[in-house]
Write a protein that holds these residues in place. Structure first.
Motif, mmCIF file in Angstrom:
data_model
loop_
_atom_site.group_PDB
_atom_site.id
_atom_site.type_symbol
_atom_site.label_atom_id
_atom_site.label_comp_id
_atom_site.label_asym_id
_atom_site.label_seq_id
_atom_site.Cartn_x
_atom_site.Cartn_y
_atom_site.Cartn_z
ATOM 1 N N PRO A 45 0.846 -1.193 0.000
ATOM 2 C CA PRO A 45 0.000 0.000 0.000
ATOM 3 C C PRO A 45 0.882 1.244 0.000
ATOM 4 C CG PRO A 45 -0.021 -1.050 2.154
ATOM 5 C CD PRO A 45 0.749 -1.947 1.233
ATOM 6 N N ARG A 46 0.486 2.221 -0.758
ATOM 7 C CA ARG A 46 1.263 3.438 -0.863
ATOM 8 C C ARG A 46 1.075 4.274 0.390
ATOM 9 N NH1 ARG A 46 1.032 8.169 -5.425
ATOM 10 N NH2 ARG A 46 2.742 9.343 -4.539
ATOM 11 N N LYS A 47 2.170 4.765 0.906
ATOM 12 C CA LYS A 47 2.118 5.601 2.093
ATOM 13 C C LYS A 47 1.581 6.972 1.687
ATOM 14 C CE LYS A 47 5.014 7.047 5.916
ATOM 15 N NZ LYS A 47 6.370 7.053 6.462
ATOM 16 N N GLN A 48 0.534 7.398 2.368
ATOM 17 C CA GLN A 48 -0.094 8.667 2.015
ATOM 18 C C GLN A 48 0.641 9.795 2.718
ATOM 19 O OE1 GLN A 48 -4.255 8.785 2.728
ATOM 20 N NE2 GLN A 48 -4.506 10.868 2.030
ATOM 21 N N SER A 49 1.058 10.772 1.949
ATOM 22 C CA SER A 49 1.727 11.917 2.538
ATOM 23 C C SER A 49 0.698 13.008 2.780
ATOM 24 C CB SER A 49 2.830 12.428 1.612
ATOM 25 O OG SER A 49 2.272 12.827 0.387
ATOM 26 N N THR A 50 0.837 13.657 3.881
ATOM 27 C CA THR A 50 -0.101 14.735 4.214
ATOM 28 C C THR A 50 0.674 16.026 4.400
ATOM 29 O OG1 THR A 50 0.064 14.208 6.559
ATOM 30 C CG2 THR A 50 -1.719 13.167 5.329
ATOM 31 N N ARG A 88 0.937 23.994 1.896
ATOM 32 C CA ARG A 88 0.670 24.058 0.454
ATOM 33 C C ARG A 88 0.578 25.502 -0.019
ATOM 34 N NH1 ARG A 88 -2.649 19.680 1.701
ATOM 35 N NH2 ARG A 88 -4.482 21.003 1.851
#
Length: 89
Positions: free
Chosen positions: A49-54, A60
């Motif tokens: 599973p791809r690690k979600q970056s926040t 931003r």
């Protein structure tokens, strides 16, 4: 038993060819086993599973403002460079 150099080279080439085929078949087996597990409803072992970056909205916004300022500065430098070169002619 002695073998000639020519025969030795032929045997070595045949072994290299077999090694390549075995490697190809091994890769194919891994691929097909992953497909079988997917059909069974299990996840394939190689998928992570791809690690979600926040990033915060504030972060931003800061990056967006910095990029916007950078491009505005480059555009202004380009305009100044063109106006200087045309006026000096």
């Amino acid at each position: 038993m002695f073998i000639s150099t020519k025969e030795k080279n032929q045997i070595e080439e045949a072994l290299k060819g077999l090694c390549v085929r075995i490697e190809h078949l091994s890769t194919e087996m891994l691929y097909l086993s992953g497909k079988i597990k997917a059909l069974e409803g299990k996840k394939a072992p190689s998928t992570k599973p791809r690690k979600q970056s926040t990033m915060s909205a504030e972060g931003r916004a800061k990056i967006g403002a910095a990029v916007k300022a950078y491009h505005a500065k480059k555009k202004l430098e380009k305009q100044n460079a063109t106006s200087i070169s045309t006026t000096s002619i």
